[in-house]
Design an enzyme around this catalytic site. Structure first.
Site, PDB file in Angstrom:
ATOM      1  N   SER A  30      -6.206   3.445   5.004  1.00 19.72           N
ATOM      2  CA  SER A  30      -6.364   2.056   5.157  1.00 19.72           C
ATOM      3  C   SER A  30      -5.585   2.124   3.525  1.00 19.72           C
ATOM      4  O   SER A  30      -4.735   1.475   3.500  1.00 19.72           O
ATOM      5  CB  SER A  30      -7.205   1.206   5.549  1.00 19.72           C
ATOM      6  N   ASP A  54     -10.339  -9.560  10.641  1.00 19.16           N
ATOM      7  CA  ASP A  54     -11.485  -9.079   9.888  1.00 19.16           C
ATOM      8  C   ASP A  54     -12.414 -10.535   9.166  1.00 19.16           C
ATOM      9  O   ASP A  54     -13.734 -10.172   9.499  1.00 19.16           O
ATOM     10  CB  ASP A  54     -11.483  -8.578   9.042  1.00 19.16           C
ATOM     11  N   PHE A  81     -15.058  -4.749  -1.374  1.00 18.83           N
ATOM     12  CA  PHE A  81     -15.800  -3.594  -1.526  1.00 18.83           C
ATOM     13  C   PHE A  81     -15.953  -2.974  -2.986  1.00 18.83           C
ATOM     14  O   PHE A  81     -17.119  -3.205  -4.087  1.00 18.83           O
ATOM     15  CB  PHE A  81     -16.301  -2.186  -0.621  1.00 18.83           C
ATOM     16  N   ARG A  95       0.801  -1.238   0.211  1.00 20.00           N
ATOM     17  CA  ARG A  95       0.010   0.006  -0.217  1.00 20.00           C
ATOM     18  C   ARG A  95       0.949   1.343   0.033  1.00 20.00           C
ATOM     19  O   ARG A  95       0.611   2.478  -0.594  1.00 20.00           O
ATOM     20  CB  ARG A  95      -0.535   0.341   0.926  1.00 20.00           C
ATOM     21  N   HIS A 139      -6.408  -4.949   0.179  1.00 23.25           N
ATOM     22  CA  HIS A 139      -7.039  -5.893   1.501  1.00 23.25           C
ATOM     23  C   HIS A 139      -7.141  -6.815   0.629  1.00 23.25           C
ATOM     24  O   HIS A 139      -8.781  -7.279   0.248  1.00 23.25           O
ATOM     25  CB  HIS A 139      -8.007  -5.319   2.809  1.00 23.25           C
ATOM     26  N   GLU A 151     -19.521   1.996  -1.763  1.00 21.18           N
ATOM     27  CA  GLU A 151     -18.737   2.441  -2.964  1.00 21.18           C
ATOM     28  C   GLU A 151     -19.046   2.041  -4.689  1.00 21.18           C
ATOM     29  O   GLU A 151     -18.084   2.481  -5.427  1.00 21.18           O
ATOM     30  CB  GLU A 151     -17.991   0.722  -2.138  1.00 21.18           C
ATOM     31  N   ARG A 153      -2.992  -5.963   2.434  1.00 16.74           N
ATOM     32  CA  ARG A 153      -2.498  -5.634   3.619  1.00 16.74           C
ATOM     33  C   ARG A 153      -1.938  -5.848   4.454  1.00 16.74           C
ATOM     34  O   ARG A 153      -0.823  -4.467   3.988  1.00 16.74           O
ATOM     35  CB  ARG A 153      -4.053  -6.424   4.482  1.00 16.74           C
TER      36      ARG A 153
END
Lengths: 290, 313
Positions: B38, B118, B84, B11, B110, B59, B168
């Site tokens: 994030s 999660d 999403f 990221r 992610h 989204e 992630r």
């Protein structure tokens, strides 16, 4: 010409201009309705009801309110129109053809294999179509994106989006409503083609929109309600919507589904059904007499 | 190439690329859906606030808005979590972005099982399959920090919609500052003659580790980093497969429709030969640490080596 005795000279002039404008726009709308019925009749497929209900609005947009150049569809400063209720494509096609975006003969090949005019608008195939639509509830968000993009460029062009009332059951419409309100997108004008009917029946019976004007107001929009078939009312309203108010503008246009063809008016069966060849002939004659 | 011990966040590679792009091109616009911290798009937001739009927890709206922005000649980076971006907003991506062939680069973080704790609702294991199936959509799954950074910079100027899948956790670094991204071209990380291991994402590193383990047992595995899953490097993959005669794919994704699926489609038509797929076997994810999940779902280097031995045995 009858001159009202109590009118001032200016008012008389205004009335004359208005009558001229009304005659012009109503004349075009009549031709557009004729084209809509014929192209759907020849295709034996399409959505006449919602195309006829928004015909006057589209005529007012393209022949009066919008700043655009059919010879230069990519002109940077053009106003943009998004047909969020994409199934009303025949109305858009008829108007675009009449503006000169493409040859009117294309209308008679609507929905055919290899045709320029797809069942729902395709920006890659049809000059003048800004963005492909058809899956409901997405066009208004795309219009918000255009408003954001043009604002970043300090481009003063306006963005118009036509939304259906059945379409307003999509959550995406309200996500976009919230975004536009939050970002004060006052270059954006949405018009709700409020004909009250959707495929399964009346919107009130299927899932009611409730107090739709209050809903839009609560999302931070300026709202007004008009007769969507009165070309002068539509034109004035589109004009008022252009004021830099800091808020997006919603015009709730009360319309009649199937407007202009007696047996289609307020008839839910003609939402997505083409007229038979006999019905088409009858409808075309009716429109010619309008 | 030997597997490195250094790890870096992919990221951060994305954020670095956005800053570089934003600096030199005013058309670059970034959208997020309340996950800017994030996805790391917040760095762009702080530097170029006028070219960043937070669409909130919406989204679908993010994707349709991105399409509209792209229609005004912007190059739009649309970010949220992979689940999403590709699942929640599938219809917007298909009908408004891809059908209109707009310049929206969906850079989703992610992706995959390594989301970790999660759990399943946030672990995209079908995203590559979903995006790959959409006409005009290109799909890139970079392996490390540098590949992510360079891939993002490259796809900004590839016409039309692109999906870039970012993870992630911190993952081992394979490349360095000199790395140059070649869109659509699989990269040989380690030459070998016995089997072709085709991997994407951090699984390229796992495949390299497995190859080392296999080498000690006499199996020379060729490892390819297939960072571009669509368009697939047909020539590069067929060339390697024709030399080794066996193929194993490795991905942090369902074996249905991802890299394994794409390679299987290619080989079935052009060069049927023995093949195995390492990936998630048609199941939802679950909570756990990223490392635990990698082992649990059989994505670790030991398991990969076992699969290769089974194929070569």
């Amino acid at each position: 010409m009858v001159i009202p005795v109590h009118s001032t000279e200016g008012e008389v002039l205004k009335e004359a201009e208005e009558r001229e404008l009304r005659d012009k726009l109503e004349g075009i709308a009549r031709e557009v309705r004729w084209d809509i019925v014929r192209m759907i009749g020849l295709a034996q497929s399409g959505h006449p009801g919602g195309s006829l209900s928004c015909a006057d609005i589209l005529v007012c947009l393209y022949f009066q309110a919008m700043n655009h150049d059919p010879k230069n569809p990519d002109w940077r400063y053009r106003d943009r129109f998004v047909l969020s209720k994409g199934h009303a494509a025949p109305a858009l096609y008829a108007v675009l053809a009449r503006c000169g975006y493409f040859d009117r003969e294309e209308l008679w090949r609507l929905r055919r294999l290899g045709a320029m005019l797809q069942g729902h608008p395709d920006r890659l195939k049809t000059p003048g179509v800004e963005i492909s639509t058809g899956s409901l509830g997405q066009g208004l968000a795309a219009a918000c994106g255009m408003a954001l993009g043009l604002r970043m460029d300090e481009n003063p062009a306006r963005i118009f989006a036509l939304v259906g009332d059945g379409e307003s059951q999509e959550g995406g419409i309200w996500e976009a409503a919230m975004l536009a309100g939050h970002h004060c997108l006052d270059s954006l004008t949405a018009i709700l083609d409020h004909n009250g009917l959707q495929i399964d029946g009346s919107c009130c019976e299927v899932v009611s929109l409730g107090d739709v004007a209050a809903k839009w107001r609560s999302f931070g929009w300026d709202v007004e309600e008009i007769d969507g078939h009165d070309v002068i009312e539509v034109t004035r309203s589109l004009d008022r919507a252009g004021a830099a108010s800091g808020r997006p503008y919603m015009i709730i246009a009360h319309t009649i589904k199937g407007k202009g063809v007696s047996f289609m008016e307020n008839n839910v069966d003609f939402h997505g059904k083409a007229p038979s060849p006999e019905e088409m002939e009858r409808a075309l004659k009716e429109i010619e007499r309008l | 190439m030997t597997p490195s011990q250094e790890t870096r966040n992919t990221r951060d590679g994305y954020a670095a690329a956005l800053l570089e792009l934003g600096e030199r091109d005013l058309r670059i616009v970034v959208l997020d859906a309340d996950l800017a911290k994030s996805t790391q798009t917040e760095k762009f937001k702080l530097r170029f606030p006028d070219r960043f739009v937070d669409c909130g927890v919406a989204e679908q709206n993010l994707m349709a808005t991105a399409a509209g922005l792209a229609a005004t000649d912007k190059i739009v980076f649309a970010s949220t979590f992979a689940i999403f971006a590709t699942g929640r907003a599938y219809d917007q991506v298909r009908n408004t972005i891809a059908y209109s062939n707009l310049n929206v680069k969906i850079c989703a973080s992610h992706g995959g099982i390594t989301v970790g704790e999660d759990g399943s609702s946030h672990q995209a294991l079908e995203d590559i399959a979903l995006m790959r199936a959409i006409p005009r959509m290109k799909v890139v799954v970079p392996a490390d920090y540098y590949e992510t950074r360079e891939a993002v910079k490259a796809v900004a100027y590839i016409e039309g919609p692109v999906y870039v899948r970012i993870g992630r956790p911190k993952v081992p670094v394979l490349f360095d500052d000199t790395y140059s991204f070649d869109f659509g071209k699989a990269l040989v990380l380690r030459p070998g003659r016995d089997v072709s291991m085709l991997a994407c994402g951090f699984m390229a590193h796992k495949a390299l580790q497995a190859a080392e383990e296999l080498a000690s047992g006499g199996i020379e595995a060729e490892v390819l980093d297939v960072h571009t899953i669509k368009p697939l490097d047909r020539e590069g993959i067929l060339e390697s497969a024709s030399r080794t005669g066996k193929v194993v794919t490795c991905e942090e994704h369902s074996v249905i429709g991802g890299l394994g699926g794409a390679v299987a489609e290619l080989l079935a038509e052009e060069m049927p030969l023995p093949m195995r797929m390492v990936g998630i076997r048609d199941s939802f994810g679950t909570s756990g640490t990223a490392d635990e999940l990698v082992e649990h779902f059989g994505l670790g280097s030991r398991h990969i080596a076992e699969v290769v031995r089974g194929l070569c045995g």
